[in-house]
Design a protein around this motif. Structure first.
Motif, short mmCIF file in Angstrom:
data_model
loop_
_atom_site.label_atom_id
_atom_site.label_comp_id
_atom_site.label_asym_id
_atom_site.label_seq_id
_atom_site.Cartn_x
_atom_site.Cartn_y
_atom_site.Cartn_z
N TYR A 33 37.32 38.95 27.11
CA TYR A 33 37.84 37.92 26.41
C TYR A 33 39.12 37.96 25.71
O TYR A 33 39.34 39.37 25.47
CB TYR A 33 36.69 37.14 25.45
CG TYR A 33 36.41 38.03 24.34
CD1 TYR A 33 35.26 38.84 24.68
CD2 TYR A 33 36.83 38.33 22.94
CE1 TYR A 33 34.67 39.88 23.75
CE2 TYR A 33 36.37 38.93 22.39
CZ TYR A 33 35.19 39.74 22.43
OH TYR A 33 34.86 40.72 21.47
N ASP A 52 35.93 32.91 25.00
CA ASP A 52 35.05 33.76 25.50
C ASP A 52 35.10 33.63 27.18
O ASP A 52 35.93 32.99 27.39
CB ASP A 52 33.65 33.53 25.08
CG ASP A 52 32.93 32.10 25.36
OD1 ASP A 52 31.77 31.95 24.75
OD2 ASP A 52 33.29 31.62 26.29
N SER A 53 34.11 34.35 27.65
CA SER A 53 34.31 34.69 29.15
C SER A 53 33.94 33.25 29.82
O SER A 53 34.22 33.02 30.88
CB SER A 53 33.11 35.68 29.63
OG SER A 53 31.98 35.23 29.01
N ALA A 54 33.08 32.40 28.87
CA ALA A 54 32.79 30.83 29.63
C ALA A 54 33.97 30.07 29.22
O ALA A 54 33.51 28.78 29.38
CB ALA A 54 31.46 30.45 29.16
N ALA A 55 34.99 30.35 28.82
CA ALA A 55 36.22 29.88 28.30
C ALA A 55 35.69 28.73 26.94
O ALA A 55 36.18 27.69 26.75
CB ALA A 55 36.57 28.80 29.55
N SER A 56 34.94 29.13 26.35
CA SER A 56 34.30 28.49 24.97
C SER A 56 35.25 28.95 23.83
O SER A 56 35.28 30.18 23.66
CB SER A 56 32.74 28.60 24.63
OG SER A 56 32.34 27.87 23.71
N ASN A 73 43.55 30.33 34.51
CA ASN A 73 42.29 30.71 35.01
C ASN A 73 42.18 32.09 35.40
O ASN A 73 40.90 32.95 35.45
CB ASN A 73 42.12 29.97 36.41
CG ASN A 73 41.75 28.43 35.98
OD1 ASN A 73 41.23 27.95 35.04
ND2 ASN A 73 42.24 27.59 37.12
N LYS A 75 42.89 34.56 33.64
CA LYS A 75 42.96 35.55 32.30
C LYS A 75 44.03 36.08 32.20
O LYS A 75 43.81 37.40 31.72
CB LYS A 75 41.51 36.03 32.38
CG LYS A 75 40.41 34.94 32.06
CD LYS A 75 39.08 35.89 32.10
CE LYS A 75 37.77 35.07 31.96
NZ LYS A 75 36.65 35.61 31.98
#
Length: 121
Positions: A33, A52-56, A73, A75
């Motif tokens: 992240y 974060d890794s879930a794009a949250s 996408n 990262k």
């Protein structure tokens, strides 16, 4: 070369907007992240936002509703749209990346050199 390079800083009047970018290179497939921090003049570095890794996304209370963090996408590039800027947002803004450990990934954290944001009243 493993590095982060921030851009997009500048000087604006209160109420204005800026969009920061952070370009990552090296081990881009290892990114866990990325986040933004800032260091106001004479103060310690502080958390601003993380995705974060879930794009949250998560934000510091001081920027909620004004700043928006995003990433591409792959990262490889982190962004932060900053609206309704205030003089107290004046700071050096830094990008931080956490790399996963294992599977060819080294597992460490690194920072960019920063980009200056100055907001005048």
């Amino acid at each position: 070369q493993v590095q982060l390079v921030e851009s997009g800083g500048g000087s604006v009047q209160a109420g204005g907007s800026l969009r920061l970018s952070c370009a990552a290179s090296g081990y881009t497939y290892c990114t866990a992240y990325m986040s933004w921090y800032r260091q106001p003049p004479g103060k310690e570095r502080e958390f601003v936002a993380v995705i974060d890794s879930a794009a949250s996304p998560s934000y510091a209370d001081s920027v909620k509703g004004r700043f928006t963090i995003a990433q591409d996408n792959a990262k490889t590039t982190l962004y932060m749209q900053m609206n309704s800027l205030k003089p107290e947002d004046t700071a050096m803004y830094y990008c931080k990346r956490i790399l996963r450990r294992g599977g060819g990934c080294p597992g460490y954290m690194h920072w960019g050199p920063g980009t200056q944001v100055t907001v005048s009243s």
